[in-house]
Design a protein around this motif. Sequence first.
Motif, PDB file in Angstrom:
ATOM      1  N   THR A  40      30.156  26.995  11.195  1.00 41.50           N
ATOM      2  CA  THR A  40      31.109  26.163  10.455  1.00 41.50           C
ATOM      3  C   THR A  40      30.921  24.678  10.759  1.00 41.50           C
ATOM      4  O   THR A  40      31.251  23.830   9.933  1.00 41.50           O
ATOM      5  N   ALA A  41      30.365  24.359  11.936  1.00 42.72           N
ATOM      6  CA  ALA A  41      30.071  22.961  12.246  1.00 42.72           C
ATOM      7  C   ALA A  41      29.054  22.392  11.270  1.00 42.72           C
ATOM      8  O   ALA A  41      29.172  21.250  10.813  1.00 42.72           O
ATOM      9  N   ILE A  42      28.043  23.183  10.937  1.00 42.31           N
ATOM     10  CA  ILE A  42      26.995  22.724  10.021  1.00 42.31           C
ATOM     11  C   ILE A  42      27.362  23.029   8.573  1.00 42.31           C
ATOM     12  O   ILE A  42      27.163  22.208   7.683  1.00 42.31           O
ATOM     13  N   SER A  79      23.090  36.594   3.834  1.00 43.95           N
ATOM     14  CA  SER A  79      23.134  35.228   3.327  1.00 43.95           C
ATOM     15  C   SER A  79      24.594  34.857   3.081  1.00 43.95           C
ATOM     16  O   SER A  79      25.303  35.552   2.349  1.00 43.95           O
ATOM     17  N   MET A  80      25.031  33.772   3.715  1.00 46.01           N
ATOM     18  CA  MET A  80      26.430  33.366   3.657  1.00 46.01           C
ATOM     19  C   MET A  80      26.571  32.020   2.969  1.00 46.01           C
ATOM     20  O   MET A  80      25.732  31.131   3.143  1.00 46.01           O
ATOM     21  N   SER A  81      27.646  31.875   2.226  1.00 47.21           N
ATOM     22  CA  SER A  81      27.917  30.636   1.515  1.00 47.21           C
ATOM     23  C   SER A  81      28.978  29.839   2.268  1.00 47.21           C
ATOM     24  O   SER A  81      30.020  30.383   2.648  1.00 47.21           O
ATOM     25  N   PHE A  82      28.684  28.558   2.482  1.00 40.44           N
ATOM     26  CA  PHE A  82      29.622  27.648   3.129  1.00 40.44           C
ATOM     27  C   PHE A  82      29.835  26.430   2.236  1.00 40.44           C
ATOM     28  O   PHE A  82      29.099  26.212   1.269  1.00 40.44           O
ATOM     29  N   GLU A  83      30.797  25.635   2.606  1.00 36.16           N
ATOM     30  CA  GLU A  83      31.143  24.434   1.844  1.00 36.16           C
ATOM     31  C   GLU A  83      29.941  23.531   1.615  1.00 36.16           C
ATOM     32  O   GLU A  83      29.777  22.956   0.536  1.00 36.16           O
ATOM     33  N   VAL A  85      25.996   3.771  17.001  1.00 29.63           N
ATOM     34  CA  VAL A  85      26.768   4.994  17.202  1.00 29.63           C
ATOM     35  C   VAL A  85      26.954   5.684  15.859  1.00 29.63           C
ATOM     36  O   VAL A  85      27.233   5.032  14.845  1.00 29.63           O
ATOM     37  N   TYR A  86      26.828   7.030  15.873  1.00 29.71           N
ATOM     38  CA  TYR A  86      26.971   7.830  14.651  1.00 29.71           C
ATOM     39  C   TYR A  86      28.048   8.888  14.907  1.00 29.71           C
ATOM     40  O   TYR A  86      27.854   9.824  15.679  1.00 29.71           O
ATOM     41  N   GLU A  87      29.167   8.741  14.219  1.00 26.60           N
ATOM     42  CA  GLU A  87      30.354   9.533  14.514  1.00 26.60           C
ATOM     43  C   GLU A  87      30.134  11.027  14.352  1.00 26.60           C
ATOM     44  O   GLU A  87      30.616  11.828  15.159  1.00 26.60           O
ATOM     45  N   ASP A  88      29.411  11.452  13.324  1.00 27.94           N
ATOM     46  CA  ASP A  88      29.338  12.876  12.986  1.00 27.94           C
ATOM     47  C   ASP A  88      28.022  13.533  13.387  1.00 27.94           C
ATOM     48  O   ASP A  88      27.739  14.653  12.961  1.00 27.94           O
ATOM     49  N   LEU A  89      27.222  12.895  14.228  1.00 30.07           N
ATOM     50  CA  LEU A  89      25.905  13.434  14.558  1.00 30.07           C
ATOM     51  C   LEU A  89      25.890  14.058  15.948  1.00 30.07           C
ATOM     52  O   LEU A  89      26.556  13.590  16.873  1.00 30.07           O
ATOM     53  N   ASN A  90      25.085  15.127  16.089  1.00 26.46           N
ATOM     54  CA  ASN A  90      24.973  15.811  17.371  1.00 26.46           C
ATOM     55  C   ASN A  90      23.810  15.247  18.183  1.00 26.46           C
ATOM     56  O   ASN A  90      23.269  14.193  17.865  1.00 26.46           O
ATOM     57  N   ARG A  91      23.424  15.974  19.219  1.00 24.94           N
ATOM     58  CA  ARG A  91      22.365  15.498  20.111  1.00 24.94           C
ATOM     59  C   ARG A  91      21.028  15.331  19.396  1.00 24.94           C
ATOM     60  O   ARG A  91      20.203  14.496  19.780  1.00 24.94           O
ATOM     61  N   MET A 102      21.711  15.108  13.942  1.00 19.38           N
ATOM     62  CA  MET A 102      21.914  15.849  12.702  1.00 19.38           C
ATOM     63  C   MET A 102      23.410  16.015  12.474  1.00 19.38           C
ATOM     64  O   MET A 102      24.178  16.148  13.430  1.00 19.38           O
ATOM     65  N   PRO A 103      23.868  15.996  11.224  1.00 15.25           N
ATOM     66  CA  PRO A 103      25.305  15.968  10.939  1.00 15.25           C
ATOM     67  C   PRO A 103      25.985  17.310  11.178  1.00 15.25           C
ATOM     68  O   PRO A 103      25.392  18.380  11.012  1.00 15.25           O
ATOM     69  N   GLY A 104      27.267  17.226  11.547  1.00 17.90           N
ATOM     70  CA  GLY A 104      28.091  18.401  11.736  1.00 17.90           C
ATOM     71  C   GLY A 104      29.536  17.992  11.910  1.00 17.90           C
ATOM     72  O   GLY A 104      29.879  16.813  11.888  1.00 17.90           O
ATOM     73  N   GLU A 105      30.388  19.006  12.099  1.00 23.97           N
ATOM     74  CA  GLU A 105      31.817  18.763  12.219  1.00 23.97           C
ATOM     75  C   GLU A 105      32.356  19.475  13.454  1.00 23.97           C
ATOM     76  O   GLU A 105      31.919  20.572  13.777  1.00 23.97           O
ATOM     77  N   GLY A 106      33.324  18.861  14.122  1.00 24.26           N
ATOM     78  CA  GLY A 106      33.991  19.509  15.244  1.00 24.26           C
ATOM     79  C   GLY A 106      33.122  19.551  16.489  1.00 24.26           C
ATOM     80  O   GLY A 106      32.050  18.948  16.558  1.00 24.26           O
ATOM     81  N   PRO A 107      33.574  20.299  17.503  1.00 20.62           N
ATOM     82  CA  PRO A 107      32.814  20.379  18.757  1.00 20.62           C
ATOM     83  C   PRO A 107      31.440  21.020  18.535  1.00 20.62           C
ATOM     84  O   PRO A 107      31.320  21.997  17.805  1.00 20.62           O
ATOM     85  N   ALA A 108      30.435  20.482  19.188  1.00 17.44           N
ATOM     86  CA  ALA A 108      29.085  21.043  19.074  1.00 17.44           C
ATOM     87  C   ALA A 108      28.956  22.275  19.956  1.00 17.44           C
ATOM     88  O   ALA A 108      29.508  22.339  21.052  1.00 17.44           O
ATOM     89  N   THR A 109      28.220  23.273  19.469  1.00 20.09           N
ATOM     90  CA  THR A 109      27.909  24.467  20.251  1.00 20.09           C
ATOM     91  C   THR A 109      26.415  24.755  20.134  1.00 20.09           C
ATOM     92  O   THR A 109      25.754  24.276  19.204  1.00 20.09           O
TER      93      THR A 109
END
Length: 447
Positions: A85-87, A111-115, A405-411, A414-421
């Motif tokens: 869901t982060a991606i 195969s799953m559909s996401f937003e 600084v990039y607010e929505d990027l991980n290590r 690359m873009p994502g939402e919420g806590p990174a896992t």
Amino acid sequence: MASFQRRTVLTAVSTATVSALAGCSGLLADDSDDGDTSAAEDAAATFVETLADGEFEDAREEFIPEMRDDIATLAQLEQAWMGYTAIGGEFEGVDSTAADKQDGVYNVRISMSFEHGSHDLLFAMNDEYEYGEYAPADEYERPGYVDAAAITDEEVTLETDDDECELSGLVTMPEDGDDVPGVVLVHDAGQVSMDSDTTATKLFGDLAEGLASQGIATIRYDSRLAECDVDPDDHGIDTVAVDDALTAIDELRDADGVDSDEIVVVGHGFGGLAAPRIADEDGDLAGIVGLAAPARPFYEVTLEQIEHQATVGDHEWEARMDQYEEWEADVERIEDGDYDADEPVCGYYGSLWESLEDYDHVETAASLELPTYFLQGERDTRATVEDDLERWESELEDTESETAVYEDLNRAFMPGEGPATPMEYDLRNNVDERVVDDIATWVQDLY
């Protein structure tokens, strides 16, 4: 239903798991039995929907007992879904399933559909539809900002100080490039490929092709730990990072079409920590760029990563917490110098920690008379804006240094939402175009 290719879950699932699954149903002797797979596909779809509903306890109960404490703790299941869901964003439903059966194991691709798009999952279960193992199944896609027709690749080989060790590399050039600036990409710690790739991402592949599309040559190469046998007591920073980067710099300087006076090192993670030392040793770089470069001691960011993995989400990951507590004690040993060079300490051999004792990467960067640029994603769980980037800014305020600084990027930027896992790094994604643009602009402004 789409045909299910023979690249089954068996390619992603351990042999032990396959044997356990087959053993549970007594079908290990069956060589192949495709048959009717609809019930297995339904069970796999139910697994996904159970995760989407946050019913991790129910999902865990459907795993064979051997897997429940291995890959199916509540924390692991929760973090796996958090990664999707982060991606992907909000889950919209299962698009399709396809399956076969081999050696008593059902292998299902979902195969799953996401937003924000679709993502795939590989899944294994036994003849009683008990779950065995799951793994991301996305495939890499080249980002739209790469103009493949405008770049060329040349394979190179980097020699090392070990006669039995050579590193595969790739020089990526703008088509018909002439007198262009060059970037040397220096990988993070560990066994890292020249693309810094995961299941469906290519951090350095994206950067190399993206920069070449904007008129900048690059060189990237497999890390020595990925290509060669390195003695445990020889894992110092020079062996695993600096020496090979210096060789790559010379290789790129000699490449046709590259301006040898305009070479920049771009280091990711540990490569960013090593970049000031590389620049100091080389003595003639045009600048250095740190991507997620720790300003703190490396053991601090290593420990923080494990703590995050242990505690992110609603369920504590007990195995990671045990590891965190062990590494907390290891950190004290590192600080006291109480370890052997060939001893694993806090995830790395003591020889690495020994080599870092007398290397102050921030102080070295401040002493360099060349421009520096440090980029940080706010979703990074190792290097952080507060503990690392702000220290770079304060310690280098009297030098020619810039940060971003990039607010929505991980290590991996690359873009994502919420806590990174951890799971999110194996899902299809690309380096954000802003990062490529910012590095390209900064390098070209030096030119």
